[in-house]
Design an enzyme around this catalytic site. Structure first.
Site, PDB file in Angstrom:
ATOM      1  N   GLU A 103       0.631  -1.293   0.002  1.00  0.00           N
ATOM      2  CA  GLU A 103      -0.144  -0.128  -0.121  1.00  0.00           C
ATOM      3  C   GLU A 103       0.848   1.193   0.226  1.00  0.00           C
ATOM      4  OE1 GLU A 103      -1.413   0.176   3.778  1.00  0.00           O
ATOM      5  OE2 GLU A 103      -2.611   1.974   3.333  1.00  0.00           O
ATOM      6  N   THR A 125       2.674  -8.130  -0.288  1.00  0.00           N
ATOM      7  CA  THR A 125       2.647  -8.019   1.243  1.00  0.00           C
ATOM      8  C   THR A 125       2.015  -9.325   1.643  1.00  0.00           C
ATOM      9  OG1 THR A 125       1.401  -7.131   3.044  1.00  0.00           O
ATOM     10  CG2 THR A 125       0.414  -6.806   0.741  1.00  0.00           C
ATOM     11  N   ASP A 127       0.118  -9.331   3.873  1.00  0.00           N
ATOM     12  CA  ASP A 127      -1.013  -8.959   4.698  1.00  0.00           C
ATOM     13  C   ASP A 127      -2.261  -9.099   3.625  1.00  0.00           C
ATOM     14  OD1 ASP A 127       0.101  -7.782   6.689  1.00  0.00           O
ATOM     15  OD2 ASP A 127       0.165  -5.999   6.192  1.00  0.00           O
ATOM     16  N   ARG A 171      -1.943  -6.405  10.013  1.00  0.00           N
ATOM     17  CA  ARG A 171      -2.242  -4.892  10.325  1.00  0.00           C
ATOM     18  C   ARG A 171      -3.749  -4.727  10.134  1.00  0.00           C
ATOM     19  NH1 ARG A 171       1.635  -1.257   7.119  1.00  0.00           N
ATOM     20  NH2 ARG A 171       2.986  -1.206   8.702  1.00  0.00           N
ATOM     21  N   GLU A 221      -3.180  -9.493  14.797  1.00  0.00           N
ATOM     22  CA  GLU A 221      -2.537  -8.388  15.759  1.00  0.00           C
ATOM     23  C   GLU A 221      -3.532  -7.102  15.570  1.00  0.00           C
ATOM     24  OE1 GLU A 221       0.895  -7.173  13.785  1.00  0.00           O
ATOM     25  OE2 GLU A 221       0.181  -6.409  11.868  1.00  0.00           O
ATOM     26  N   ARG A 265      -1.799 -19.361  27.358  1.00  0.00           N
ATOM     27  CA  ARG A 265      -0.582 -18.980  27.143  1.00  0.00           C
ATOM     28  C   ARG A 265      -0.568 -18.216  25.726  1.00  0.00           C
ATOM     29  NH1 ARG A 265       0.436 -20.737  31.354  1.00  0.00           N
ATOM     30  NH2 ARG A 265       2.475 -21.991  32.148  1.00  0.00           N
ATOM     31  N   GLN A 273       6.706 -15.021  10.093  1.00  0.00           N
ATOM     32  CA  GLN A 273       5.704 -15.175   9.116  1.00  0.00           C
ATOM     33  C   GLN A 273       6.246 -14.534   7.809  1.00  0.00           C
ATOM     34  OE1 GLN A 273       1.533 -13.977  11.135  1.00  0.00           O
ATOM     35  NE2 GLN A 273       3.117 -13.136  12.181  1.00  0.00           N
ATOM     36  N   ARG A 274       7.269 -13.698   7.963  1.00  0.00           N
ATOM     37  CA  ARG A 274       7.853 -13.002   6.746  1.00  0.00           C
ATOM     38  C   ARG A 274       9.129 -13.592   6.190  1.00  0.00           C
ATOM     39  NH1 ARG A 274       7.121  -7.007   8.376  1.00  0.00           N
ATOM     40  NH2 ARG A 274       9.396  -6.887   7.751  1.00  0.00           N
TER      41      ARG A 274
END
Ligand code: F6P
Length: 341
Positions: A103, A125, A127, A171, A221, A265, A273-274
């Protein structure tokens, strides 16, 4: 032609596959030359280049990260940013740019095009939140990593009769949570698009224990409780005004413990993840994006982004591609909710 290539924003698996495809087709089929710009928009802003030819891209297809480096530099936040970029491109003899980013990076590309700098965009991305393309590359790899984590957490959760909460990235979009949660058989999936109720989450937890399974909660997140705010890591903003999100899994851990008395927990997957090698799907998609991006530049196009529609790669206006975020629609979330509890 001489074409500049850069990778901006958060890195993701598949960036190198795009670079390789761009250079292999651009050099091998069209006879163009390439210049690599280091660290996203910082490269053309400061004139920081790296040689980029077929030899430089040999062996990079399965490698994670980006051989060009990346950053969240916003040239429009700098004094004379546009002028500096124009001057450096002219000094490097660069006729057009291929900008690989999400973006923010592509938002800059759209503005540069409007300011007369020839540029073609490639959507990346983890995302998957760019509305003009069915998928961005990087997303599939991130989902596979998160799914493997959920699979692993199932066995340890059951051994200890615990609630395990996995926080994934994304995000303001819940795509990674939705896909990995469905693939991993999560007890409940919490996404930013749908604020959640602690009491309902606790009820799902208890019903999973009642069937002698241990609950796994996948939380994005950016997810928030109905009466609550998004959890941020700190107050710092990046050059595009974004906060860093983190902490909602820890909040859930405390709330679930307090309300149910169950042991809970939290695991935050974060940048795992990236990192690492791209999935086969991401290598395939990134390679096709690269081929089509260099075709677009060769044909003199600017202000467009390559996009996946079904199995076809199309060109869409950059301005349109960066105008709205793609978020999880209610009907897809409803499909996942069949398995909650
Ligand atoms: O946009 C990709 C992404 O990984 C988001 O999912 C996450 O919120 C953010 O980048 C993390 O940014 P950074 O790498 O700067 O911590």
């Amino acid at each position: 032609m001489r074409i500049g290539v850069l990778t901006g924003g958060g890195d993701c698996p598949g960036l190198n596959a795009v670079i390789r495809a761009v250079v292999r087709k651009g050099e091998g089929v069209y006879g163009h030359q390439f210049v690599g710009y280091r660290d996203g928009w910082r490269g053309p802003l400061t004139g920081d280049t790296v040689p980029l030819d077929t030899t430089a891209v040999r062996g990079i297809l399965p490698r994670g990260g980006t051989i060009l480096g990346s950053s969240r530099t916003n040239p429009y936040a700098a004094v004379d940013g546009l002028e500096l970029i124009r001057r450096n491109l002219a000094a490097d003899g660069v006729d057009a740019l291929i900008a690989i980013g999400g973006e923010d990076t592509l938002g800059v590309a759209a503005r540069l095009h409007a300011d007369g700098v020839p540029v073609v965009g490639v959507p990346k991305t983890i995302d998957n939140d760019l509305s003009a393309t069915d998928y961005t590359f990087g997303f599939d790899t991130a989902v596979n990593i998160a799914t493997e984590a959920v699979d692993r957490l199932h066995t340890t959760a059951e051994s200890h009769h615990r609630v395990l909460i996995v926080e994934v990235m994304g995000r303001h979009a819940g795509w990674i949570a939705l896909h990995s949660g469905m693939a991993g058989g999560a007890n409940v999936i919490l996404i930013p698009e749908r604020p959640f109720d602690f009491d309902k989450v606790c009820a799902f937890v208890e019903s999973r224990f009642a069937t002698h399974y241990a609950p796994i909660i996948v939380v994005a997140e950016g997810a928030t409780p109905i009466a609550g705010t998004m959890m941020t890591k700190d107050a710092e903003l990046d050059a595009f005004g974004h906060v860093r999100l983190q902490g909602i899994a820890a909040v859930l851990e405390t709330e679930i413990r307090g309300r149910t008395g169950r042991d809970a927990r939290a695991t935050v997957l974060g940048h795992l993840q990236r990192g690492g090698t791209p999935s086969a799907f991401d290598r395939w998609l990134a390679t096709r994006f690269g081929l089509h991006a260099v075709d677009a530049v060769h044909e003199g196009e600017s202000g467009v982004m390559v996009a996946l529609h079904g199995t076809r790669i199309d060109r869409v206006p950059l301005a349109e591609a960066t105008s709205a975020l793609k978020t999880v629609p209610a009907e897809l979330y409803a499909e996942a909710a069949v398995f909650f509890g």
